[in-house]
Design a protein around this motif. Sequence first.
Motif, PDB file in Angstrom:
ATOM      1  N   ILE A  29      44.241 -82.836  -5.778  1.00 23.79           N
ATOM      2  CA  ILE A  29      45.552 -82.633  -6.397  1.00 23.79           C
ATOM      3  C   ILE A  29      45.448 -82.863  -7.902  1.00 23.79           C
ATOM      4  O   ILE A  29      46.030 -82.128  -8.707  1.00 23.79           O
ATOM      5  CB  ILE A  29      46.598 -83.575  -5.771  1.00 23.79           C
ATOM      6  N   ASN A  30      44.684 -83.875  -8.295  1.00 31.49           N
ATOM      7  CA  ASN A  30      44.477 -84.157  -9.710  1.00 31.49           C
ATOM      8  C   ASN A  30      43.798 -82.985 -10.408  1.00 31.49           C
ATOM      9  O   ASN A  30      44.187 -82.560 -11.493  1.00 31.49           O
ATOM     10  CB  ASN A  30      43.633 -85.423  -9.852  1.00 31.49           C
ATOM     11  N   THR A  31      42.778 -82.426  -9.744  1.00 28.88           N
ATOM     12  CA  THR A  31      42.083 -81.264 -10.300  1.00 28.88           C
ATOM     13  C   THR A  31      43.025 -80.075 -10.426  1.00 28.88           C
ATOM     14  O   THR A  31      42.999 -79.351 -11.429  1.00 28.88           O
ATOM     15  CB  THR A  31      40.886 -80.890  -9.409  1.00 28.88           C
ATOM     16  N   ALA A  32      43.853 -79.874  -9.410  1.00 32.94           N
ATOM     17  CA  ALA A  32      44.804 -78.763  -9.439  1.00 32.94           C
ATOM     18  C   ALA A  32      45.806 -78.919 -10.581  1.00 32.94           C
ATOM     19  O   ALA A  32      46.158 -77.942 -11.254  1.00 32.94           O
ATOM     20  CB  ALA A  32      45.540 -78.673  -8.094  1.00 32.94           C
ATOM     21  N   LEU A  33      46.261 -80.145 -10.813  1.00 31.49           N
ATOM     22  CA  LEU A  33      47.176 -80.383 -11.935  1.00 31.49           C
ATOM     23  C   LEU A  33      46.498 -80.080 -13.272  1.00 31.49           C
ATOM     24  O   LEU A  33      47.081 -79.452 -14.157  1.00 31.49           O
ATOM     25  CB  LEU A  33      47.660 -81.836 -11.910  1.00 31.49           C
ATOM     26  N   HIS A  34      45.261 -80.530 -13.423  1.00 36.51           N
ATOM     27  CA  HIS A  34      44.521 -80.274 -14.661  1.00 36.51           C
ATOM     28  C   HIS A  34      44.266 -78.781 -14.863  1.00 36.51           C
ATOM     29  O   HIS A  34      44.055 -78.339 -16.001  1.00 36.51           O
ATOM     30  CB  HIS A  34      43.187 -81.023 -14.631  1.00 36.51           C
ATOM     31  N   SER A  35      44.271 -78.007 -13.788  1.00 36.80           N
ATOM     32  CA  SER A  35      43.994 -76.575 -13.882  1.00 36.80           C
ATOM     33  C   SER A  35      45.217 -75.772 -14.311  1.00 36.80           C
ATOM     34  O   SER A  35      45.108 -74.586 -14.623  1.00 36.80           O
ATOM     35  CB  SER A  35      43.496 -76.045 -12.533  1.00 36.80           C
ATOM     36  N   CYS A  36      46.377 -76.420 -14.314  1.00 32.07           N
ATOM     37  CA  CYS A  36      47.608 -75.741 -14.729  1.00 32.07           C
ATOM     38  C   CYS A  36      47.761 -75.793 -16.245  1.00 32.07           C
ATOM     39  O   CYS A  36      47.234 -76.675 -16.921  1.00 32.07           O
ATOM     40  CB  CYS A  36      48.816 -76.416 -14.085  1.00 32.07           C
ATOM     41  N   CYS A  37      48.533 -74.878 -16.759  1.00 30.11           N
ATOM     42  CA  CYS A  37      48.771 -74.833 -18.191  1.00 30.11           C
ATOM     43  C   CYS A  37      49.819 -75.867 -18.608  1.00 30.11           C
ATOM     44  O   CYS A  37      50.616 -76.330 -17.790  1.00 30.11           O
ATOM     45  CB  CYS A  37      49.235 -73.439 -18.615  1.00 30.11           C
ATOM     46  N   ASP A  38      49.775 -76.247 -19.876  1.00 31.60           N
ATOM     47  CA  ASP A  38      50.814 -77.109 -20.427  1.00 31.60           C
ATOM     48  C   ASP A  38      52.156 -76.383 -20.412  1.00 31.60           C
ATOM     49  O   ASP A  38      52.223 -75.152 -20.408  1.00 31.60           O
ATOM     50  CB  ASP A  38      50.479 -77.484 -21.886  1.00 31.60           C
ATOM     51  N   GLY A  39      53.217 -77.157 -20.423  1.00 34.64           N
ATOM     52  CA  GLY A  39      54.554 -76.584 -20.605  1.00 34.64           C
ATOM     53  C   GLY A  39      55.280 -76.252 -19.329  1.00 34.64           C
ATOM     54  O   GLY A  39      56.412 -76.678 -19.122  1.00 34.64           O
ATOM     55  N   TRP A  40      54.622 -75.476 -18.441  1.00 27.76           N
ATOM     56  CA  TRP A  40      55.335 -75.022 -17.241  1.00 27.76           C
ATOM     57  C   TRP A  40      54.466 -74.947 -15.980  1.00 27.76           C
ATOM     58  O   TRP A  40      54.921 -74.499 -14.934  1.00 27.76           O
ATOM     59  CB  TRP A  40      55.964 -73.652 -17.472  1.00 27.76           C
ATOM     60  N   ILE A  90      38.578 -72.769 -14.727  1.00 28.73           N
ATOM     61  CA  ILE A  90      39.871 -72.096 -14.573  1.00 28.73           C
ATOM     62  C   ILE A  90      40.562 -71.934 -15.926  1.00 28.73           C
ATOM     63  O   ILE A  90      41.119 -70.863 -16.227  1.00 28.73           O
ATOM     64  CB  ILE A  90      40.756 -72.878 -13.579  1.00 28.73           C
ATOM     65  N   LYS A  91      40.518 -72.955 -16.764  1.00 29.31           N
ATOM     66  CA  LYS A  91      41.144 -72.849 -18.088  1.00 29.31           C
ATOM     67  C   LYS A  91      40.452 -71.799 -18.948  1.00 29.31           C
ATOM     68  O   LYS A  91      41.095 -71.086 -19.725  1.00 29.31           O
ATOM     69  CB  LYS A  91      41.124 -74.212 -18.783  1.00 29.31           C
ATOM     70  N   ARG A  92      39.143 -71.693 -18.800  1.00 32.27           N
ATOM     71  CA  ARG A  92      38.398 -70.676 -19.556  1.00 32.27           C
ATOM     72  C   ARG A  92      38.792 -69.277 -19.117  1.00 32.27           C
ATOM     73  O   ARG A  92      38.930 -68.358 -19.948  1.00 32.27           O
ATOM     74  CB  ARG A  92      36.896 -70.897 -19.367  1.00 32.27           C
ATOM     75  N   LEU A  93      39.011 -69.096 -17.813  1.00 29.03           N
ATOM     76  CA  LEU A  93      39.362 -67.767 -17.296  1.00 29.03           C
ATOM     77  C   LEU A  93      40.800 -67.371 -17.608  1.00 29.03           C
ATOM     78  O   LEU A  93      41.133 -66.180 -17.602  1.00 29.03           O
ATOM     79  CB  LEU A  93      39.154 -67.744 -15.775  1.00 29.03           C
ATOM     80  N   THR A  94      41.646 -68.351 -17.877  1.00 28.30           N
ATOM     81  CA  THR A  94      43.085 -68.066 -17.976  1.00 28.30           C
ATOM     82  C   THR A  94      43.708 -68.489 -19.298  1.00 28.30           C
ATOM     83  O   THR A  94      44.931 -68.628 -19.393  1.00 28.30           O
ATOM     84  CB  THR A  94      43.832 -68.775 -16.826  1.00 28.30           C
ATOM     85  N   ASP A  95      42.889 -68.703 -20.315  1.00 29.51           N
ATOM     86  CA  ASP A  95      43.412 -69.059 -21.641  1.00 29.51           C
ATOM     87  C   ASP A  95      44.270 -70.318 -21.579  1.00 29.51           C
ATOM     88  O   ASP A  95      45.422 -70.333 -22.033  1.00 29.51           O
ATOM     89  CB  ASP A  95      44.212 -67.890 -22.237  1.00 29.51           C
ATOM     90  N   GLY A  96      43.726 -71.367 -20.984  1.00 28.51           N
ATOM     91  CA  GLY A  96      44.423 -72.644 -21.022  1.00 28.51           C
ATOM     92  C   GLY A  96      44.961 -73.158 -19.709  1.00 28.51           C
ATOM     93  O   GLY A  96      45.504 -74.264 -19.647  1.00 28.51           O
ATOM     94  N   GLY A  97      44.846 -72.392 -18.645  1.00 31.30           N
ATOM     95  CA  GLY A  97      45.318 -72.873 -17.349  1.00 31.30           C
ATOM     96  C   GLY A  97      46.241 -71.896 -16.657  1.00 31.30           C
ATOM     97  O   GLY A  97      46.879 -71.049 -17.288  1.00 31.30           O
ATOM     98  N   VAL A  98      46.317 -72.028 -15.350  1.00 30.80           N
ATOM     99  CA  VAL A  98      47.137 -71.107 -14.554  1.00 30.80           C
ATOM    100  C   VAL A  98      48.605 -71.531 -14.566  1.00 30.80           C
ATOM    101  O   VAL A  98      48.965 -72.665 -14.884  1.00 30.80           O
ATOM    102  CB  VAL A  98      46.642 -71.050 -13.089  1.00 30.80           C
ATOM    103  N   ASP A  99      49.444 -70.592 -14.195  1.00 31.09           N
ATOM    104  CA  ASP A  99      50.877 -70.883 -14.063  1.00 31.09           C
ATOM    105  C   ASP A  99      51.159 -71.707 -12.810  1.00 31.09           C
ATOM    106  O   ASP A  99      52.053 -72.557 -12.814  1.00 31.09           O
ATOM    107  CB  ASP A  99      51.675 -69.573 -13.993  1.00 31.09           C
ATOM    108  N   TYR A 100      50.391 -71.435 -11.737  1.00 29.00           N
ATOM    109  CA  TYR A 100      50.610 -72.113 -10.466  1.00 29.00           C
ATOM    110  C   TYR A 100      49.263 -72.467  -9.841  1.00 29.00           C
ATOM    111  O   TYR A 100      48.331 -71.661  -9.853  1.00 29.00           O
ATOM    112  CB  TYR A 100      51.354 -71.209  -9.469  1.00 29.00           C
ATOM    113  N   SER A 101      49.178 -73.672  -9.279  1.00 20.26           N
ATOM    114  CA  SER A 101      47.997 -74.027  -8.503  1.00 20.26           C
ATOM    115  C   SER A 101      48.446 -74.611  -7.168  1.00 20.26           C
ATOM    116  O   SER A 101      49.521 -75.218  -7.066  1.00 20.26           O
ATOM    117  CB  SER A 101      47.106 -75.033  -9.254  1.00 20.26           C
ATOM    118  N   PHE A 102      47.619 -74.416  -6.149  1.00 19.18           N
ATOM    119  CA  PHE A 102      47.959 -74.833  -4.791  1.00 19.18           C
ATOM    120  C   PHE A 102      46.797 -75.612  -4.195  1.00 19.18           C
ATOM    121  O   PHE A 102      45.671 -75.107  -4.134  1.00 19.18           O
ATOM    122  CB  PHE A 102      48.258 -73.613  -3.907  1.00 19.18           C
TER     123      PHE A 102
END
Length: 387
Positions: A285-296, A264-276
């Motif tokens: 849930i841990n995987t979903a958190l890791h898939s989100c981008c830093d900052g927001w 997911i990080k590779r496809l989105t330049d560092g992670g998604v804005d939202y994960s569900f």
Amino acid sequence: MSSASSTFAKNPGGVIKCKAAVASGAGEAMVIEEVEVNPPQPSEIRIKVVSTSLCRSDVTAWLSQAQPPLFPRIFGHEASGIVESVGEGVTEFAEGDHVLTLFIGECMNCKQCVSGKSNICQKLGLERKGVMHSDQKTRFFVKGKPIYHYCAVSSFSEYTVVNSGCAVKITKTAPLEKVCLLSCGTAAGLGAAWNVADVSKGSTVAIFGLGTVGLSVAQGAKIRGASRIIGVDTNPEKKDKAKAFGVTDFINPNDIDETVQQAIKRLTDGGVDYSFECIGDTEMINTALHSCCDGWGVTVTLGVPKTNPNVACHYGLFLTGRTLKGSLFGGWKPKSDIPTLIDMYLKEEIKIDDLITHNFPFKDINKAFDLMVAGKCLRCVIHMPNE
């Protein structure tokens, strides 16, 4: 299929004898039995169930080995029906009204209801004891033996009794055999995207689990204008269905040589804005958190865990700006908001029909459970007899 052709039992105000699917123990097949349904007490209504869909939460509770065991029990909470009678003090419903049942109610008077910040009603929130909110008693009996309720609804019965705050009146033009899905799964997914995460235009989204809830999240994100919606599921058959609901990229964890979060990080330049997280897996849930981008990055969890209810994750995920949110019924205030979703469906602004993969007569309810356990359906709608 006409949803308004149902007729009523001939005992208004008294005990009604009807058929219900009774579960006698965890994982045991439902048995269609004759049950006695007591009349509605003050602030309650009795409903003739027309259609009810099987939700994953029903299956999770049915299989649960929780103690003390709440059996025998009547499951079901996603339902539509027609008001048969009303209890003392009920003014918002009348015999013949079309309604959806609500597994969380809305009293409109408690601290939570008036806050404008929550849909967790203090009086009519999640009911976990298998009895009615008002008097902690059941309305179902078999030969004098009490039968437990489920989620304050118990819709796997031809008739059921609910608190008037756990039902919402809907237009009679809405097809009851379709809109029953808005009692839980479809509404929960849409609301998670719109109310809880507040998905923004042009954003990126990852969805873990592409069942009814996950696909409804995808639909909500697409309507909000998300630019990329990544669906994650181990079932390859979900891929084509997911595209119809807005998923742009499909990841099967069994088919990749990297972790899901790495992909997911590779496809989105560092992670998604939202994960569900829509599976009910606290490790996910841990995987979903890791898939989100830093900052927001925002992760929303919707699933009901089958095991291991505790969430464990590194504090650094939050220190770097990620947020974890829980979502119950998508944040909707059920009595206030569901009529709007009904209107959107009637205007073809949201999809429901494509989420219904199977239809069964009431007598075949166990087939619906078998399909859900095997992961071979989205929503099975169970149709009650019209007599």
